[in-house]
Write a protein that holds these residues in place. Structure first.
Motif, PDB file in Angstrom:
ATOM      1  N   ALA A   7       7.005   2.873  -8.417  1.00  0.00           N
ATOM      2  CA  ALA A   7       5.597   3.109  -8.100  1.00  0.00           C
ATOM      3  C   ALA A   7       5.487   4.280  -7.135  1.00  0.00           C
ATOM      4  O   ALA A   7       6.441   4.603  -6.410  1.00  0.00           O
ATOM      5  N   THR A   8       4.327   4.898  -7.132  1.00  0.00           N
ATOM      6  CA  THR A   8       4.090   5.986  -6.188  1.00  0.00           C
ATOM      7  C   THR A   8       3.791   5.434  -4.802  1.00  0.00           C
ATOM      8  O   THR A   8       4.317   5.916  -3.795  1.00  0.00           O
ATOM      9  N   LEU A   9       2.956   4.415  -4.752  1.00  0.00           N
ATOM     10  CA  LEU A   9       2.426   3.951  -3.463  1.00  0.00           C
ATOM     11  C   LEU A   9       2.483   2.434  -3.355  1.00  0.00           C
ATOM     12  O   LEU A   9       2.123   1.721  -4.290  1.00  0.00           O
ATOM     13  N   ARG A  10       2.931   1.964  -2.199  1.00  0.00           N
ATOM     14  CA  ARG A  10       2.821   0.544  -1.838  1.00  0.00           C
ATOM     15  C   ARG A  10       1.862   0.435  -0.649  1.00  0.00           C
ATOM     16  O   ARG A  10       2.171   0.851   0.466  1.00  0.00           O
ATOM     17  N   PRO A  11       0.658  -0.115  -0.865  1.00  0.00           N
ATOM     18  CA  PRO A  11      -0.244  -0.388   0.259  1.00  0.00           C
ATOM     19  C   PRO A  11      -0.056  -1.841   0.703  1.00  0.00           C
ATOM     20  O   PRO A  11      -0.007  -2.744  -0.135  1.00  0.00           O
ATOM     21  N   GLN A  12      -0.004  -2.083   2.009  1.00  0.00           N
ATOM     22  CA  GLN A  12       0.162  -3.461   2.469  1.00  0.00           C
ATOM     23  C   GLN A  12      -0.141  -3.576   3.955  1.00  0.00           C
ATOM     24  O   GLN A  12      -0.273  -2.578   4.655  1.00  0.00           O
ATOM     25  N   GLY A  13      -0.219  -4.816   4.435  1.00  0.00           N
ATOM     26  CA  GLY A  13      -0.462  -5.071   5.845  1.00  0.00           C
ATOM     27  C   GLY A  13       0.819  -5.025   6.658  1.00  0.00           C
ATOM     28  O   GLY A  13       1.913  -5.264   6.137  1.00  0.00           O
ATOM     29  N   HIS A  14       0.674  -4.735   7.954  1.00  0.00           N
ATOM     30  CA  HIS A  14       1.874  -4.670   8.800  1.00  0.00           C
ATOM     31  C   HIS A  14       2.466  -6.049   9.066  1.00  0.00           C
ATOM     32  O   HIS A  14       3.626  -6.174   9.466  1.00  0.00           O
ATOM     33  N   ASP A  15       1.686  -7.101   8.808  1.00  0.00           N
ATOM     34  CA  ASP A  15       2.172  -8.448   9.079  1.00  0.00           C
ATOM     35  C   ASP A  15       3.178  -8.939   8.045  1.00  0.00           C
ATOM     36  O   ASP A  15       3.846  -9.958   8.262  1.00  0.00           O
ATOM     37  N   ILE A  16       3.301  -8.236   6.912  1.00  0.00           N
ATOM     38  CA  ILE A  16       4.242  -8.694   5.879  1.00  0.00           C
ATOM     39  C   ILE A  16       5.298  -7.632   5.568  1.00  0.00           C
ATOM     40  O   ILE A  16       5.865  -7.608   4.476  1.00  0.00           O
ATOM     41  N   ILE A  17       5.576  -6.774   6.535  1.00  0.00           N
ATOM     42  CA  ILE A  17       6.658  -5.800   6.349  1.00  0.00           C
ATOM     43  C   ILE A  17       7.993  -6.521   6.193  1.00  0.00           C
ATOM     44  O   ILE A  17       8.813  -6.179   5.340  1.00  0.00           O
ATOM     45  N   ARG A  18       8.215  -7.555   7.017  1.00  0.00           N
ATOM     46  CA  ARG A  18       9.524  -8.225   6.981  1.00  0.00           C
ATOM     47  C   ARG A  18       9.650  -9.194   5.796  1.00  0.00           C
ATOM     48  O   ARG A  18      10.740  -9.693   5.547  1.00  0.00           O
ATOM     49  N   THR A  19       8.560  -9.434   5.090  1.00  0.00           N
ATOM     50  CA  THR A  19       8.628 -10.275   3.899  1.00  0.00           C
ATOM     51  C   THR A  19       8.428  -9.421   2.655  1.00  0.00           C
ATOM     52  O   THR A  19       9.381  -9.090   1.962  1.00  0.00           O
ATOM     53  N   TRP A  20       7.191  -9.051   2.370  1.00  0.00           N
ATOM     54  CA  TRP A  20       6.918  -8.385   1.097  1.00  0.00           C
ATOM     55  C   TRP A  20       7.652  -7.047   0.970  1.00  0.00           C
ATOM     56  O   TRP A  20       8.299  -6.770  -0.054  1.00  0.00           O
ATOM     57  N   ALA A  21       7.580  -6.194   1.998  1.00  0.00           N
ATOM     58  CA  ALA A  21       8.256  -4.896   1.909  1.00  0.00           C
ATOM     59  C   ALA A  21       9.772  -5.085   1.835  1.00  0.00           C
ATOM     60  O   ALA A  21      10.443  -4.510   0.963  1.00  0.00           O
TER      61      ALA A  21
END
Length: 879
Positions: free
Chosen positions: A483-497
């Motif tokens: 994918a070009t871009l992953r948009p997400q919240g900073h609260d799930i960096i350690r999980t989703w990202a």
């Protein structure tokens, strides 16, 4: 276009009609045929609660701005929408709706209840997203609970299992007693609180004294397997190698030494129990100690706790403390601050238990994950550090098994003869081992199997979203991966990202996305994170109903990635006021536009060139801001240009050219139309409803705006000199308008004469006609130098605080003289002689104050002198 067809006020209630048009025309369809450069958004799949909240609004507005901007720049944009369906909240809601517990009905029935509720909630959220104007391609929707997505998750499980990246082991894990399931370390939140530190005597088995330990978990005495001291702690050298008896229980445990003991905490003597915290796990592993399970899955004490068995943890703690006091083991208690691990869903304190679970070998790939993350563009850049810190702080692998029902089943059976793990074939996927049987025998020949009843962590569904939207592993998936871009919240960096980079890289050998844009949290007007318990939640539909979606989108866009954003009704109202101001300007202009507006400038009007230079400079600013995901900069630049440069300045400066048919009228119409159309295009990613509404009233096609409609930048029109000359004119025009307003003079009432004094005569003369006609000035000149004026004094008064004390009995003479003589003559005498003689006394300037005067020009006319705000140009005005 007929101006009488245009409503007087902007009607935001028509927004939904446009959304219907966009869907009907497939405005946002991803083509995928390679004729355009692709832009792939790894859209976060929200949990389908049935309601969008302000956090959703903020995150999706960011995504939608990017998607719309890229489409307008001729990218083939894939903006999918997914739904992360599985998880505990739905199970809890189903139990509440049907007044049951999950085990009251069959697994299949309970799962069906969850599926029905999820479908209902998804449909509600689809409608809410449409109302916000989000431009997803709904032909690329995915729902994690549907068979094709379960198949994909289970296939990834098989592949990682065959790569030795997934394994099963008996290992300490984090356990939530409320949810009755294992949770990963990334799902543990931490909260500060104050508890009691209990000082308890452990008698030496040989009767030689006591070892006093300090603990916050006295309920785990029954699970104590050793006592540990620091080898260099002189206080306890005599205890090395000895044993002590557990209070209450009488069981003997050995005293061991370990250099990691904190000599300053408590007494420096620590009990190792299974398990109070991660340190206990480390010591038990290091010294091969026994494991005693004291707490069950529901958070109740097991029989090993003796008379406390069946009690909750809290009840046991209270009872055992009373017993320790009664038997004189408890020496003292004191308050201590602690950082408690909580379940991220229900906020229940987690326990550490030893259980057979399934794991992803995350630690094996930590350096690969960090390397891939480094190769990505992070916005803002400092958010990368959160992922690196997490990767380097992980002690345990990712526990992926859960003891729930509504989730993707772990595709595993166990052979009843040899007890080996049996996996399904790829062709058999998706499977539910509790219903299905393997399509082949075990390698030992057995055909009798026990199903795995545990299910997968929901992150196992959502951490392969880049592969899901690429339709992996089907033919052609490589064309839209990564994918070009992953948009997400900073609260799930350690999980989703973290999990996504791990899984996708393990499965493909490539990073899952090129860029990651991180949004912050939304706070209420009280400064706290929006929460039902705090009563500060604002539902998006409240805003949309009163002010429309575009006002809410403007609030969202007036922020920068990574920063938390406070919600404010004043910001919504300001946004709505901006839209109405632009609408009123458009409506006024539309009265003067017709089908014969020229397509270029024919004259050399500086004011036209000034606004067009500023317009193209705005294009530059907004384009760069969108490329950098700096939405607030783009929005503020648009605000300032539309509100001030265009509406307050340019439109006012050209009105006379619209009301009169003169040579420059057509150029004014061309410029007005150009500015409106260009600005609408620049606004379209943020305010698509407003932009398209006005765009269509201008006779333009909706599709042409949203597909390839980004305005072309004309660098040749950006001219610093033109902007300076135009700014001089605007500065003068503004000052004369303020003058009329302060004097109560109608704007359309002429002024007799205005003389402009400046050192830049040539620059001002270039715009003299616009200055003259905009402010209705009969006679206007531009003069190099300063005005020749004198002040005519009309009234003066004595300063009583000085006259009385200084002149005493002669004060009346001074007062009478000032009252009865010509103030102009008095002022002239004071100017020439410095004093005025009255009989035997004299007064000076310090004894009077001028209360009224007027400026008189060299021709004897009464004038007012003004100074412009920006360039300090002097204006001599005669009414």
């Amino acid at each position: 276009m007929k101006s009488n067809d245009i409503p007087k006020d902007y009607d935001h209630t028509k927004e939904e009609e446009l959304q219907d048009l966009w869907q009907k025309d497939n405005t946002y369809r991803f083509i995928g045929d390679g004729t355009k450069p692709t832009y792939i958004i790894d859209t976060p799949p929200p949990y389908p609660t049935g309601k969008l909240h302000m956090g959703h609004v903020l995150n999706w507005v960011y995504m939608d701005i990017i998607a719309r901007y890229k489409r307008m720049n001729n990218f083939d944009v894939l903006f999918p929408q997914g739904w992360d369906c599985h998880g505990l909240p739905t199970e809890v809601k189903v139990e509440e709706i049907h007044n049951i517990k999950k085990n009251d009905v069959s697994r299949e029935t309970f799962r069906d209840y969850c599926i029905d509720l999820t479908h209902e909630n998804i449909e509600k959220m689809r409608l809410q997203m449409r109302k916000m104007g989000y431009s997803q391609d709904w032909d690329h929707e995915y729902i994690t609970m549907l068979p094709e997505n379960k198949k994909r998750t289970q296939l990834s499980f098989l592949k990682l299992y065959n790569q030795d990246m997934i394994y099963q082991d008996i290992h300490p894990i984090n356990w939530c007693p409320r949810c009755e399931t294992a949770i990963a370390f990334a799902e543990v939140e931490y909260s500060d609180n104050t508890t009691k530190l209990n000082y308890i005597n452990f008698p030496a088995a040989d009767g030689s004294g006591n070892a006093t330990i300090a603990t916050t978990r006295p309920e785990l005495l029954c699970a104590c397997v050793a006592v540990v001291v620091h080898p260099d702690d002189e206080r306890y050298k005599n205890l090395h190698g000895k044993t002590v008896k557990l209070p209450i229980y009488g069981r003997e445990v050995k005293i061991i030494t370990d250099a990691t003991v904190d000599l300053e905490y408590g007494t420096g003597v620590v009990m190792i129990c299974t398990f109070g915290d991660k340190t206990d796990v480390e010591w038990v592993t290091r010294y091969n100690l026994d494991i005693i399970n004291a707490i069950d899955e529901k958070g109740e004490m097991l029989p090993v706790a003796g008379k406390y068995a069946g009690m909750t943890i809290k009840e046991c703690r209270s009872s055992i403390i009373e017993d320790l006091k009664e038997e004189s083991y408890l020496i003292k208690q004191e308050d201590v601050d602690q950082n408690v691990g909580l379940c991220w869903r229900c906020k229940t304190p987690i326990e550490i238990m030893t259980k057979k679970q399934w794991f992803v070998a995350a630690n094996k790939m930590n350096e690969d994950i960090v390397e891939q993350a480094k190769s990505m563009r992070w916005v803002p850049g400092h958010m990368y550090q959160r992922l690196e810190n997490w990767a380097h702080s992980m002690d345990w692998d990712w526990c992926i098994s859960r003891q729930r029902i509504f989730a993707t089943p772990i595709p595993v059976w166990y052979c009843d003869d040899c007890h080996k793990v049996v996996l399904p074939s790829v062709e058999q996927l998706p499977v539910d081992p509790t219903i299905d049987k393997p399509d082949h025998s075990c390698s030992c020949g057995c055909n009798s199997f026990t199903p795995e009843e545990d299910v997968l962590d929901t992150w196992m569904d959502s951490s392969i979203t880049p592969l899901t939207i690429a339709n992996w592993p089907n033919e052609g998936w490589e064309n839209v991966y990564p994918a070009t871009l992953r948009p997400q919240g900073h609260d799930i960096i350690r999980t989703w990202a973290f999990y996504t980079i791990l899984r996708c890289y393990a499965l493909t050998g490539e990073k899952p996305f090129d860029e990651i844009v991180v949004n912050g949290m939304v706070f209420g007007e009280d400064g706290h994170k929006m929460s039902k318990s705090l009563g500060n939640v604002i539902a998006p539909e409240e805003v949309i109903e009163e002010y429309g979606a575009d006002a809410l989108r403007l609030w969202s866009a007036n922020s920068v990635p990574g920063a938390d954003v406070p919600f404010g009704w004043k910001d919504i109202k300001h946004a709505y006021k901006f839209l109405r101001k632009f609408w009123n300007a458009f409506r006024f202009i539309s009265m003067h536009l017709d089908e014969n507006v020229s397509d270029n400038l024919s004259e050399n009007n500086i004011i036209d060139k000034w606004i067009l230079s500023k317009l193209n400079r705005l294009n530059q600013t907004v384009t760069q801001a969108f490329e950098e995901y700096n939405f607030a900069t783009a929005e503020q630049a648009i605000y300032d240009f539309v509100w001030h440069d265009f509406c307050d300045e340019y439109i006012e400066a050209v009105k006379y050219r619209l009301y009169e048919d003169i040579d420059s009228t057509n150029d004014a119409k061309y410029t007005l139309k150009t500015v409106i159309e260009t600005t609408l295009a620049l606004m379209a990613p943020i305010t698509p409803f407003f932009a398209d509404t006005v765009n269509q009233y201008l006779g333009n096609d909706s599709m042409a705006l949203h597909q390839g409609g980004w305005p072309e930048l004309n660098d040749e029109l950006i001219n610093d000199d033109v902007e300076i000359v135009g700014s001089y004119a605007i500065d003068i025009i503004d000052e004369l308008r303020r003058y009329k307003s302060s004097k109560g003079i109608p704007l359309n009432q002429p002024l007799n004469t205005v003389n402009i004094y400046t050192t830049d005569v040539e620059k001002v003369e270039l715009t003299i006609e616009d200055i003259k006609n905009t402010n209705k000035v009969d006679n206007i000149t531009v003069v190099n130098g300063k005005p020749d004026l004198h002040e005519k004094v009309l009234a003066i008064e004595p300063v009583m605080s000085k006259v009385g004390p200084e002149f005493k009995q002669d004060a009346k003479k001074i007062i009478d003289y000032i009252s009865n003589n010509n103030p102009e003559e008095i002022a002239k005498t004071l100017d020439e002689k410095g004093e005025v003689q009255v009989d035997n006394v004299a007064f000076t300037n310090e004894h009077i104050t001028v209360v009224d005067s007027e400026l008189v020009s060299k021709t004897g006319e009464v004038v007012d002198i003004l100074k412009t705000e920006k360039y300090n140009i002097l204006l001599e005005v005669q009414q």
